[in-house]
Design a protein around this motif. Structure first.
Motif, PDB file in Angstrom:
ATOM      1  N   UNK A 115       0.694  -1.390   0.053  1.00  0.00           N
ATOM      2  CA  UNK A 115       0.188  -0.001   0.090  1.00  0.00           C
ATOM      3  C   UNK A 115       0.976   1.316  -0.013  1.00  0.00           C
ATOM      4  N   UNK A 116       0.083   2.369  -0.515  1.00  0.00           N
ATOM      5  CA  UNK A 116       0.820   3.622  -0.529  1.00  0.00           C
ATOM      6  C   UNK A 116       0.550   4.407   0.892  1.00  0.00           C
ATOM      7  N   UNK A 117       1.561   5.003   1.225  1.00  0.00           N
ATOM      8  CA  UNK A 117       1.260   5.749   2.711  1.00  0.00           C
ATOM      9  C   UNK A 117       1.490   7.259   2.554  1.00  0.00           C
ATOM     10  N   UNK A 118       0.404   7.972   2.862  1.00  0.00           N
ATOM     11  CA  UNK A 118       0.460   9.335   2.561  1.00  0.00           C
ATOM     12  C   UNK A 118       1.564  10.095   3.463  1.00  0.00           C
ATOM     13  N   UNK A 119       1.940  11.328   2.899  1.00  0.00           N
ATOM     14  CA  UNK A 119       3.016  11.870   3.874  1.00  0.00           C
ATOM     15  C   UNK A 119       2.391  12.175   5.264  1.00  0.00           C
ATOM     16  N   UNK A 120       0.949  12.410   5.400  1.00  0.00           N
ATOM     17  CA  UNK A 120       0.480  12.854   6.422  1.00  0.00           C
ATOM     18  C   UNK A 120       0.545  11.674   7.472  1.00  0.00           C
ATOM     19  N   UNK A 121       0.130  10.562   7.008  1.00  0.00           N
ATOM     20  CA  UNK A 121       0.179   9.310   7.828  1.00  0.00           C
ATOM     21  C   UNK A 121       1.550   9.076   8.318  1.00  0.00           C
ATOM     22  N   UNK A 135      13.191  15.286  12.161  1.00  0.00           N
ATOM     23  CA  UNK A 135      13.324  13.997  11.284  1.00  0.00           C
ATOM     24  C   UNK A 135      11.862  14.171  10.833  1.00  0.00           C
ATOM     25  N   UNK A 136      10.762  14.432  11.497  1.00  0.00           N
ATOM     26  CA  UNK A 136       9.276  14.391  10.922  1.00  0.00           C
ATOM     27  C   UNK A 136       9.267  15.470   9.729  1.00  0.00           C
ATOM     28  N   UNK A 137      10.044  16.544   9.750  1.00  0.00           N
ATOM     29  CA  UNK A 137       9.944  17.768   8.727  1.00  0.00           C
ATOM     30  C   UNK A 137      10.637  17.090   7.374  1.00  0.00           C
ATOM     31  N   UNK A 138      11.431  16.255   7.542  1.00  0.00           N
ATOM     32  CA  UNK A 138      12.073  15.682   6.269  1.00  0.00           C
ATOM     33  C   UNK A 138      11.052  14.636   5.409  1.00  0.00           C
ATOM     34  N   UNK A 141       7.639  12.705   0.740  1.00  0.00           N
ATOM     35  CA  UNK A 141       6.915  11.907  -0.365  1.00  0.00           C
ATOM     36  C   UNK A 141       6.211  10.694   0.131  1.00  0.00           C
ATOM     37  N   UNK A 142       5.161  10.423  -0.375  1.00  0.00           N
ATOM     38  CA  UNK A 142       4.483   9.154   0.162  1.00  0.00           C
ATOM     39  C   UNK A 142       5.356   7.935  -0.219  1.00  0.00           C
ATOM     40  N   UNK A 143       4.923   6.849   0.295  1.00  0.00           N
ATOM     41  CA  UNK A 143       6.101   5.761   0.246  1.00  0.00           C
ATOM     42  C   UNK A 143       4.928   4.301   0.191  1.00  0.00           C
ATOM     43  N   UNK A 144       5.725   3.529  -0.626  1.00  0.00           N
ATOM     44  CA  UNK A 144       5.010   2.401  -0.946  1.00  0.00           C
ATOM     45  C   UNK A 144       5.538   1.213  -0.171  1.00  0.00           C
ATOM     46  N   UNK A 145       4.948   0.401   0.630  1.00  0.00           N
ATOM     47  CA  UNK A 145       5.714  -0.476   1.395  1.00  0.00           C
ATOM     48  C   UNK A 145       4.470  -1.664   1.668  1.00  0.00           C
ATOM     49  N   UNK A 146       4.935  -2.660   2.078  1.00  0.00           N
ATOM     50  CA  UNK A 146       4.047  -3.909   2.658  1.00  0.00           C
ATOM     51  C   UNK A 146       3.509  -3.387   4.099  1.00  0.00           C
ATOM     52  N   UNK A 147       2.343  -3.568   4.103  1.00  0.00           N
ATOM     53  CA  UNK A 147       1.735  -3.464   5.355  1.00  0.00           C
ATOM     54  C   UNK A 147       0.974  -4.534   5.798  1.00  0.00           C
ATOM     55  N   UNK A 148       0.607  -4.854   7.106  1.00  0.00           N
ATOM     56  CA  UNK A 148       0.177  -6.134   7.716  1.00  0.00           C
ATOM     57  C   UNK A 148      -1.197  -5.731   8.603  1.00  0.00           C
TER      58      UNK A 148
END
Length: 157
Positions: A115-121, A135-138, A141-148
């Motif tokens: 799934x793609x995780x939004x920048x906000x999430x 670190x949070x401010x850096x 971009x959204x990220x595609x990862x495996x989520x369970x």
């Protein structure tokens, strides 16, 4: 006298409520959520292979916990060989993980997907994990990862 009795009652109820919310320490054999066994669990490498063919995997996955939500244990992350951790959340927030689960080998049972995780999430997760404001401010971009989405977790070792 009434104030003293009221104070004693409030303290008693607070102690009972706190005791009910305690999370069992992560020792081998402890299960959180649905009862899980270790048989037929895929490792994270095999999970990646499975998800390259199908969009969803339902079953058991084994891995090592590298991070847990510092606020209340509402998520954890499993390590992968490629360095990108797998996010594990818990169905209906029905249970939480103790802080001492980091470094433990676990088997999670549930539904895994890419799934793609939004920048906000991502920023929300980083704040929950205790990351600094810099670190949070850096996170840009959204990220595609495996989520369970896990129904249960078994601590193996």
């Amino acid at each position: 006298m009434k104030k003293l009795i009221l104070l004693a009652l409030c303290l008693g109820f607070s102690a009972i409520t706190f005791a009910q919310n305690a999370i069992t320490p992560a020792n081998a054999g402890v299960t959180y959520g649905k009862t899980v066994t270790a048989d037929n669990a895929l490792n994270t490498e095999a999970l990646n292979t499975s998800l390259s063919k199908d969009s969803v995997y339902n079953g058991k996955i084994t891995g090592t916990v590298v991070e847990v939500c510092k606020k209340k244990g509402c998520f954890m992350k499993l390590s992968q060989a490629n360095g990108t951790p797998i996010m594990v959340q818990f169905t209906d927030y029905a249970y939480f993980m103790p802080q001492d689960i980091v470094g433990k080998t676990v088997v999670v049972e549930g539904k895994a997907k890419v799934k793609e995780t939004s920048v906000e999430r991502l920023k929300h997760y980083a704040a929950d994990a205790g990351k600094t404001k810099d670190e949070i401010a850096m996170i840009k971009e959204p990220k595609k990862d495996i989520s369970i989405m896990a129904d249960g977790v078994l601590v193996v070792k």
